[in-house]
Every structure is written in C-alpha cells, then in structure tokens.
Design an enzyme around this catalytic site. Sequence first.
Site, PDB file in Angstrom:
ATOM      1  N   LYS A  55     -32.582   2.435 -36.029  1.00  0.00           N
ATOM      2  CA  LYS A  55     -31.354   2.217 -36.805  1.00  0.00           C
ATOM      3  C   LYS A  55     -31.644   2.318 -38.293  1.00  0.00           C
ATOM      4  CE  LYS A  55     -29.087  -0.612 -33.319  1.00  0.00           C
ATOM      5  NZ  LYS A  55     -28.955  -1.944 -32.718  1.00  0.00           N
ATOM      6  N   GLN A  99     -29.096  -8.222 -34.032  1.00  0.00           N
ATOM      7  CA  GLN A  99     -29.580  -7.611 -32.789  1.00  0.00           C
ATOM      8  C   GLN A  99     -29.595  -8.643 -31.654  1.00  0.00           C
ATOM      9  OE1 GLN A  99     -30.515  -4.219 -32.522  1.00  0.00           O
ATOM     10  NE2 GLN A  99     -30.613  -4.676 -30.345  1.00  0.00           N
ATOM     11  N   ASP A 122     -20.680  -4.196 -35.256  1.00  0.00           N
ATOM     12  CA  ASP A 122     -20.837  -4.197 -33.796  1.00  0.00           C
ATOM     13  C   ASP A 122     -19.488  -4.384 -33.099  1.00  0.00           C
ATOM     14  OD1 ASP A 122     -23.243  -3.657 -32.606  1.00  0.00           O
ATOM     15  OD2 ASP A 122     -24.049  -5.687 -32.847  1.00  0.00           O
TER      16      ASP A 122
END
Length: 301
Positions: A55, A99, A122
């Site tokens: 990422k 995460q 997200d």
Amino acid sequence: MMNADIIDGKAIAGRVRAGVARHVARLGADHGLTPGLAVVLVGEDPASQVYVRSKGRQTVEAGMRSFEHRLAASIPEEDLLELVKGLNADPAVHGILVQLPLPDHIDEALVINAVDPSKDVDGFHVWNVGKLGTGQKAMVPCTPLGCMMLLRDRHGSLSGMNAVVIGRSNIVGKPMAQLLLRDSCTVTVAHSRTGNIREVARQGDIVVAAVGRAGTVGGDWIKPGATVIDVGINRIAAPELGEGRTRLVGDVDFDGCSTVAGAITPVPGGVGPMTIACLLANTLTACCRANGLEEPEGLTV
Ligand code: NAP
C-alpha cells in the site's frame, strides 16, 4: 476446455492507478495539494505487513504522501485511539486506514468508529455503512468497489441482472450486496446457513464469492455464461512446486468454473490488485471532498 473470458484485474487496476496518478498530478499543479494516506499497523502479522508495504509503495507511486505508523501488538487501546485522533486532526492526512485484524485486547469497532468518517478510506465507519445503505455519498469499502469496477468494465449497465453474493461479512459480502442493489441488480446474499446453495448460486448472472475457503464454488454452482468474481485469497500447500511451497487460490474452483462461466477473475491477478487501486482512489476522493473540489469521474459510486 476453457470457455470463460479471463477478467484481467491487474490491467484494469493499472488503468485505475494511472487515472489516480494523473488526477493527483493535476491537484498538485492547480491547487498545490498532495493527497496523504496514513496506514496504521498494530503487531507483526506477516500478511498484514506485506499489504502495508505494498500500500505504501503504490501510494507513493501515485504521487501521494504515505504515512506509516507501526505499533507494538501490546499497545494500549487508548494510545491507539489517541493516534487516530491525531491523524483525524492532521490536515496533511486525507485518508486513514487501520489494518485489520487488531489484537484481541483492542475493540475493533471502537477504533474503526474513531476514524473521522470523511477520512475513512476503508468505508467501515458506521456513518459510511449507513450512507451506502441509504444511497448517499459515502466512502465505499475498497474490495467491493473494485469488484464493481470489474463488473461495470465487463457489462456496462448491471440493471436487472440476478446477482448472488456468497458471504455476508461486513467488509466484503454486505457492502457488495449494497453496491449491486444500488446498480439495480436483484441481489441474493448466501452464507453458511443457506440451504441448497448450489441451486441458489446457479440463479446468478453474476456470482461474487467471498467465503474464505479454497475452491468452495464448483462449476455446478454456475449458470452457463455467468460472470464469476472471486474475492477469496487462500494460501494452500503446493507440493507440485517443491517441498514446503505454497500458492494462492481463490474461493472458486477456477478450472471447474471456467468451462461454464462467461467470464471469471483469476487469483491472483483478479480482485486483489483492484483493492489497493481503490484505496488510492478513495484517498484521492477524500482529498477532493475535503477541499471542496470536484471528484474525479468513475473512481467511486
Ligand atoms: P469472513 O468474514 O470469514 O466471511 C466469510 C463468509 O462466508 C461468511 O459470511 C460465512 O457465512 C460464509 N461462508 C463460510 N463458509 C461457507 C460455505 N461453506 N458456504 C457458504 N458460505 C460460507 O471473510 P471475508 O473477510 O468476507 O473474506 C472472504 C474472502 O475474501 C477471504 O478469502 C479473504 O481472504 C478474501 N478477501 C480478499 C480481499 C482482496 O483484496 N481480494 C479483501 C478482503 C477479503 P456465515 O456468516 O454464516 O459464517
């Protein structure tokens, strides 16, 4: 014998990333803005470490700023919440990704809902979940968003199609179903308690598999000509490659389904690359929204 077209997620993700990079360059030239993405990694889960590295690299390649926060697995919940609060207040940060999974002593929902919803790239904050479910402008979860891009690339309009989503998780199955409904599909969500799931899946012009079990969806689950999107990422032993070797496979029996389906995504190289491309797209979208600028076309729903 293989009939199905292979949906090249790698190529489509490359186009999405190139579009993001072009827009980011324009934002810099016209407005002096650089979108920034902060990724928070707690603990040392090896798969998460690989994702976070990838990422970070792709964020920088797209011309954006990447901020990485690596924290010990033992970090107290309140310290993590404090960090999130700081990122919420930081004007250089337009997107925040914590995460998952988090260690057991940390309340995942509490942390997710501590992220400023406008920076929630997200799309997991209840505020964004509610907006998506009520047809309002939201931050959309990256993996389902990537699946929609693949489906739109293949079909154009999805209106009136029967879509079967297998899996009902908050991060894939449920938002996927919402997005398909929003595109006027007739949507069925199947899961581990669904009776006669083969028959249910066989109604689908579109089948999205997000099960988390290698090769669950066989060729006899698929209506001839249907489009199959395989979200699964499972690492299995691959003795044929040598002792102790492993390989990645999806939730779909690729060989069995590709003789029946009209189109199918491979694993790897299907949905996987779309997820990070959509994370970059969401960061750019968040930056545009935060600055009252027009959003780039086609990067969100
Ligand atoms: P999850 O939270 O474990 O959810 C799995 C879902 O599948 C559950 O709803 C479960 O039903 C259902 N299920 C399990 N066994 C089943 C069966 N035999 N028949 C029908 N349904 C069954 O998983 P997830 O987070 O949604 O992820 C799914 C897969 O996608 C995993 O392989 C994951 O690694 C992968 N993934 C990939 C990406 C990407 O970037 N490509 C991103 C996220 C996830 P119940 O609800 O009844 O238990």
